[in-house]
Motif scaffolding. Structure first.
Motif, PDB file in Angstrom:
ATOM      1  N   SER A 159       9.475 -17.903  -2.880  1.00  0.00           N
ATOM      2  CA  SER A 159       8.040 -17.632  -3.077  1.00  0.00           C
ATOM      3  C   SER A 159       7.392 -16.930  -1.893  1.00  0.00           C
ATOM      4  CB  SER A 159       7.277 -18.936  -3.383  1.00  0.00           C
ATOM      5  OG  SER A 159       7.831 -19.590  -4.494  1.00  0.00           O
ATOM      6  N   GLN A 160       8.184 -16.251  -1.066  1.00  0.00           N
ATOM      7  CA  GLN A 160       7.639 -15.509   0.065  1.00  0.00           C
ATOM      8  C   GLN A 160       7.921 -14.025  -0.133  1.00  0.00           C
ATOM      9  OE1 GLN A 160       8.954 -17.028   3.831  1.00  0.00           O
ATOM     10  NE2 GLN A 160       8.007 -19.030   3.542  1.00  0.00           N
ATOM     11  N   PRO A 161       6.892 -13.227  -0.468  1.00  0.00           N
ATOM     12  CA  PRO A 161       7.127 -11.785  -0.651  1.00  0.00           C
ATOM     13  C   PRO A 161       7.628 -11.147   0.640  1.00  0.00           C
ATOM     14  CG  PRO A 161       4.987 -12.455  -1.530  1.00  0.00           C
ATOM     15  CD  PRO A 161       5.496 -13.614  -0.744  1.00  0.00           C
ATOM     16  N   HIS A 162       8.532 -10.208   0.462  1.00  0.00           N
ATOM     17  CA  HIS A 162       9.138  -9.544   1.612  1.00  0.00           C
ATOM     18  C   HIS A 162       9.325  -8.071   1.289  1.00  0.00           C
ATOM     19  CE1 HIS A 162      11.575  -9.099   5.239  1.00  0.00           C
ATOM     20  NE2 HIS A 162      12.440  -8.411   4.515  1.00  0.00           N
ATOM     21  N   GLN A 163       8.994  -7.223   2.258  1.00  0.00           N
ATOM     22  CA  GLN A 163       9.214  -5.792   2.124  1.00  0.00           C
ATOM     23  C   GLN A 163      10.470  -5.421   2.896  1.00  0.00           C
ATOM     24  OE1 GLN A 163       5.744  -3.548   3.211  1.00  0.00           O
ATOM     25  NE2 GLN A 163       4.590  -4.190   1.404  1.00  0.00           N
ATOM     26  N   VAL A 178      10.093  -7.578  -2.639  1.00  0.00           N
ATOM     27  CA  VAL A 178      10.978  -8.487  -3.363  1.00  0.00           C
ATOM     28  C   VAL A 178      10.560  -9.915  -3.044  1.00  0.00           C
ATOM     29  CG1 VAL A 178      12.893  -6.861  -3.410  1.00  0.00           C
ATOM     30  CG2 VAL A 178      12.706  -8.458  -1.514  1.00  0.00           C
ATOM     31  N   THR A 179      10.609 -10.775  -4.060  1.00  0.00           N
ATOM     32  CA  THR A 179      10.263 -12.190  -3.909  1.00  0.00           C
ATOM     33  C   THR A 179      11.307 -13.015  -4.633  1.00  0.00           C
ATOM     34  OG1 THR A 179       7.927 -11.558  -3.946  1.00  0.00           O
ATOM     35  CG2 THR A 179       8.437 -13.892  -4.125  1.00  0.00           C
ATOM     36  N   ALA A 180      11.823 -14.038  -3.963  1.00  0.00           N
ATOM     37  CA  ALA A 180      12.835 -14.921  -4.534  1.00  0.00           C
ATOM     38  C   ALA A 180      12.177 -16.170  -5.102  1.00  0.00           C
ATOM     39  CB  ALA A 180      13.870 -15.307  -3.478  1.00  0.00           C
ATOM     40  N   ILE A 191      15.872 -16.105  -8.891  1.00  0.00           N
ATOM     41  CA  ILE A 191      15.249 -15.171  -9.829  1.00  0.00           C
ATOM     42  C   ILE A 191      14.462 -14.183  -8.984  1.00  0.00           C
ATOM     43  CG2 ILE A 191      13.545 -14.890 -11.670  1.00  0.00           C
ATOM     44  CD1 ILE A 191      14.257 -17.666 -12.639  1.00  0.00           C
ATOM     45  N   TRP A 192      14.798 -12.908  -9.074  1.00  0.00           N
ATOM     46  CA  TRP A 192      14.171 -11.899  -8.228  1.00  0.00           C
ATOM     47  C   TRP A 192      12.984 -11.258  -8.944  1.00  0.00           C
ATOM     48  CZ3 TRP A 192      15.145 -11.709  -3.298  1.00  0.00           C
ATOM     49  CH2 TRP A 192      16.396 -12.100  -2.804  1.00  0.00           C
TER      50      TRP A 192
END
Length: 999
Positions: A159-163, A178-180, A191-192
């Motif tokens: 649940s932590q968005p990452h670029q 992308v967020t896991a 789930i991506w």
């Protein structure tokens, strides 16, 4: 623009999964690096073609179907290790132990060199393979290399968005995020959610919505404690949902998890009563945690009970080469598990007096049981770690497994792997198959039976599943203690054939052929890493310049990016021709790449072959300035040990792959000038304690005096046999199978009910179905068409129900259905635009009058038209008109122009324009802002923020913000304080959003 291409796992009998996602601008994301038990290099050909154009790689599960090809790609595919890779921490840790287990258990994992590659590299291939095929193996990665490869993966949290950062040869990602999210099924399964511009893609393959003993359910409906009836906002209404179809033809058994666990234990009890042995094939890193937890806790309950139980008469074992490392990693990742496991760990830690003890990593030594009452002795019965089992003993050597199997006492063995094609499960099956009292319990449906392949050539796991499904030899039906029906299929002396692979060192002409293959491969890699670097840098710089100067459309950028892949293929072809020195084939680049060549005939040549080649090396830049190489800033002690080699006093070049090293090589000598022996290096490696934890090496278990049995000799034989070039030889054997076969569903995958319920709730605009057989994919596609068509709300919102069922290497376009027009803004309108910033994006709304553009050419055409009318006065001058029309140029089509609305029309349009709020306000940010302004703000309940004990702010699952003002008990505070607080909260909320008003 969004295109999806399944490389493996779409409408196929293979469980391997590889998917390629392509976004606008040539951004390519590869998800998963699965491989099946054949370890065939041909399955990776499509992947290898896309490697020079990949931007990011994502991994979902620590299973062989999703990660088995990772180490092979890192070792044998050039440029692969330069691509950024992202996964959760459990996937990294458990995937490391899985691949170490695979490469140490079967030589097939090294992969057989294709015959085409050998014939291309060696002229003697046809003479050696006139009657038989050579199964020459590639060099497998060592445990240290596998650890280094997994150290390259960037860990992420849920649940932590990452670029992510792009690869060196990738175009700019343009805000790719992308967020896991938790997928269940395995520890750290993902789930991506991928966001790129207007495209919102959810990649959900192999997930499980049901909570289990160790794992929580998938995050579709939120956390396990706060799950509701609606899908969370981040995963709802995506542009495209990519979902697997495994298990859609089957429904979950009644009773849920409790009935499933009890059915497994009842089957074990009935077999132990007959005096038999139970074999449970499982994987070595993912689903084994659930099975081990259930069985060990069952033994604990029976041991603490006053009633004599059947389970106390049998021993429990876990056989895997890296079982100890897997359990240590699992013990350090309790926070990734179900909250019940966390509470149990905390309760036992408090009971044992270890409240201040963290999740420590301990040795895998197990407790010895007392020979009389089978109770643990010698230590407290409460373990320090959750997966330091009390009754399950770990077996990590083949000699230990053989000693256990030689005993006639009842026992239960968990062994890897599920497919029964490699690992201790295959060895145990060969020893147990002939006894009718024994039982093998299948916990997963081992793939799909392919009738086109003979039964002798299929996996052993698939053969057993086929026998269980057919039940030609009868079924033993018994009743469990809970009233469930236990079905066990007989085998009735069926013939079970095994082809066991072994390594054999190469000799003679085979060794020469292998060396020629290595030399050719080294030449190709050198071309890509030296001569090809300039081509890659110039191509990447050209793309960077194009993206920075103009925003080209996807139709313009895609051919450029695809051209880079063609250039890489051309570089490979030129490298092959370079060996023969053909000037005409290599082109004008022969002046740069071939020494001693200074002349080249450019007569009749076109394009780049008509001019002298010159490559300008430009500095690579990223978002923060000049690109920095970390290896250029290593300290002296770090630089000495680069890739495990001493770099001091080595002025010469390092020998290449397949090249001999001189006797005077400093890397082969010590300070006295004597050559170091291999045995001394082995002793030095054994003396490094820190490397054991990094590589997940095997440890002594201390069970039933198994550690007293000297297995060092067998281990050293395995190490020596795996050193050097080798080939595969098969030893055929057959066994009359008389054991029973049973099935209990411990796969932890979605079923028919979960898919039919959740897909309509997710409401995807596009649905892509992969990861299942052809029948499963067709069934779910038809079911989803009926479910989605039956929802009228979807059509009211303009959501289309396009469902795609691609096959391997078939590209489908699943982008948003949007209508785009090109208009030109007038200078007067541009000056009136008021831009607002929302999460780094500029947002503006405008309203104007659309008109026809009148460029200079059109004004000239109008002048010519008026002139023509003055000239033509009568019919006699018609010839002059024709001549004038011939000289008139056609007017090009130009986009319309959007201009400011006239003052006469502004009053009529002002009532039509409505304000629009853009953005996403987080309650935590609002709480911090209000507290800094002097207001009291605290959370009360889930999703409710109470401000000054008067104002309640709620955020629904759909993202709506509700502000409610409650009454006060004191009448004096009902007026001014309440109104001021309400207005302050309202103002802060509006400040966090972009309020866009038309007009």
């Amino acid at each position: 623009m969004f295109n999806f291409t399944p490389l493996l796992g779409a409408q196929s009998t293979s469980p391997a999964s590889q998917s390629l996602l392509e976004f606008e601008g040539g951004v390519k994301v590869l998800i998963d690096l699965g491989w099946d038990t054949t370890f065939d290099i041909a399955q990776l050909e499509s992947l290898e073609k896309h490697v020079p154009t990949l931007s990011v790689i994502l991994l979902t599960h620590a299973t062989s179907a999703h990660i088995a090809a990772f180490a092979h790609c890192c070792k044998h595919i050039p440029l692969f290790t330069q691509i950024p890779i992202y996964a959760t921490t459990p996937v990294i840790s458990l995937g490391r132990t899985l691949l170490q287990d695979i490469y140490s258990s079967t030589p097939l994992a090294s992969s057989i060199i294709p015959a085409a590659s050998l014939s291309e590299a060696s002229y003697s291939y046809s003479t050696l393979t006139s009657h038989t095929s050579l199964n020459i193996l590639l060099q497998p990665p060592t445990s240290e290399e596998i650890s280094q490869y997994f150290a390259l993966i960037n860990p992420l949290k849920y649940s932590q968005p990452h670029q992510p950062l792009p690869s060196p040869f990738s175009p700019p990602l343009n805000g790719l995020t992308v967020t896991a999210y938790n997928a269940g099924h395995t520890l750290g399964g993902t789930i991506w959610h991928i966001q790129h511009g207007m495209e919102s893609v959810v990649y959900a393959v192999d997930w499980n919505q049901v909570r289990e003993n160790v794992l929580t359910g998938a995050a579709w409906l939120g956390a396990s404690s706060t799950g509701g009836a609606e899908v969370i906002e981040q995963l709802r209404k995506p542009t495209a949902l990519i979902c697997s179809t495994k298990g859609v033809e089957h429904t979950a058994s009644a009773g849920g998890r409790a009935k499933r666990d009890e059915l497994l234990l009842d089957m074990i009890r009935t077999t132990i009563t007959r005096g038999g042995t139970v074999l449970i094939p499982t994987d070595s890193s993912a689903r084994v945690l659930e099975l081990a937890y259930v069985l060990d806790h069952a033994w604990q309950r029976e041991a603490s009970s006053s009633v004599q139980s059947v389970l106390n008469t049998a021993r429990l074992y876990l056989a895997s080469t890296n079982a100890g490392a897997t359990m240590r990693y699992a013990s350090s990742m309790i926070e990734w598990m179900d909250e019940n496991v966390v509470r149990e760990f905390e309760a036992e830690a408090a009971k044992s007096g270890n409240n201040n003890k963290q999740h420590r990593r301990t040795d895998s030594k197990q407790i010895r049981r007392d020979q009389d009452n089978s109770r643990p002795t010698g230590r407290d019965s409460t373990p320090g770690d959750m997966f330091e089992f009390r009754y399950m003993k770990l077996l990590e050597r083949k000699s230990q497994v053989e000693k256990i199997l030689s005993r006639k006492a009842p026992k239960v063995i968990l062994a890897s792997d599920t497919s029964l094609t490699w690992g201790f499960s295959r060895d145990a099956l060969q020893r147990l198959a002939a006894d009718p009292a024994n039982l093998v319990i299948l916990t997963e449906r081992s793939g799909f039976t392919d009738n086109s392949i003979p039964e002798d050539e299929q996996e052993v796991g698939r053969i057993l599943w086929k026998w269980y499904a057919e039940r030609k030899d009868g079924v033993a039906i018994e009743t469990s203690s809970g009233g469930q029906t236990i079905e066990q299929a007989y085998t009735d002396s069926r013939l079970l054939r095994f082809a066991d692979p072994y390594r054999q060192l190469l000799e003679g002409k085979e060794l020469v052929m292998y060396q020629q293959y290595l030399a050719t491969k080294r030449q190709l890699q050198t071309t890509l890493q030296t001569g090809g670097d300039a081509m890659l840098e110039s191509a990447a710089d050209a793309i960077d310049d194009t993206s920075s100067t103009s925003s080209s459309s996807s139709e313009e950028s895609d051919p450029e990016h695809q051209g880079k892949a063609l250039n890489m293929s051309a570089a490979l072809a030129q490298a092959r021709n370079k060996l023969s020195g053909n000037k005409e084939v290599t082109g004008v680049n022969v002046l740069l790449r071939q020494p001693g060549v200074y002349d080249y005939d450019v007569r009749g040549k076109k394009g780049r072959d008509a001019m002298f080649p010159y490559v300008t090396k430009r500095r690579r830049l990223d978002d923060f300035g000049e690109l920095i190489r970390p290896e250029d800033y290593l300290r002296a002690e770090e630089r000495d040990d680069v890739d495990g080699q001493d770099m001091r006093d080595t002025d010469g070049k390092q020998p290449g792959l397949g090249q001999k090293r001189k006797w005077e090589d400093p890397s082969l000598q010590n300070t006295n000038g004597r050559r170091q022996s291999i045995d001394s290096k082995k002793r030095r490696k054994a003396a490094e304690p820190d490397q054991r934890l990094l590589n997940g090496t095997r440890e002594q278990n201390g069970v039933d005096n198994l550690e007293s049995e000297s297995s060092d000799g067998s281990d050293s034989e395995v190490e020596e046999s795996s050193i050097g070039p080798a080939k595969i030889i098969y030893k055929d054997s057959s066994i009359q199978a008389n054991l029973r076969i049973a099935y209990v569903d411990f796969a932890g995958l979605h079923d028919q009910r979960s898919l039919s319920m959740l897909i309509p709730l997710i409401q995807p605009r596009k649905l892509v179905l992969i990861g299942g057989s052809k029948s499963e994919t067709s069934w779910l596609a038809e079911e989803c068409r009926q479910k989605l068509r039956a929802r009228p709300v979807l059509s009211d919102e303009g959501i289309t129900n396009d469902i795609f069922t691609p096959i391997n290497n078939e590209t489908v376009s699943a982008s948003m259905d949007t209508n785009a027009w090109t208009v030109k803004l007038s200078d007067a309108l541009v000056r009136r635009l008021h831009w607002q910033n929302v999460k780094g994006l500029g947002v503006v709304t405008l309203m104007g009058r659309l008109g026809v553009s009148r460029p200079l050419e059109q004004l000239e055409a109008d002048t010519l038209r008026r002139k023509r009318q003055r000239i033509v006065k009568d019919e006699e001058d018609a010839s002059k008109l024709e001549d004038l029309q011939a000289t008139t140029k056609p007017v090009p089509e130009l986009p319309p122009i959007l201009d400011v609305i006239p003052a006469s029309m502004q009053a009529a349009t002002r009532s039509v324009a409505q304000p629009l709020h853009v953005g996403d306000l987080r309650l935590a940010d609002l709480r911090r802002i209000l507290q800094s302004s002097g207001h009291s703000a605290e959370f009360r309940g889930e999703g409710t923020l109470l401000i000054d004990d008067l104002i309640a702010v709620r955020k629904s699952t759909t993202g709506h913000i509700e502000v409610e003002s409650g009454g006060s008990r004191i009448p004096d505070l009902m007026t001014r304080d309440k109104e001021e607080s309400f207005q302050a909260v309202r103002r802060r909320i509006y400040e966090g959003l972009a309020i866009i008003v038309g007009g």
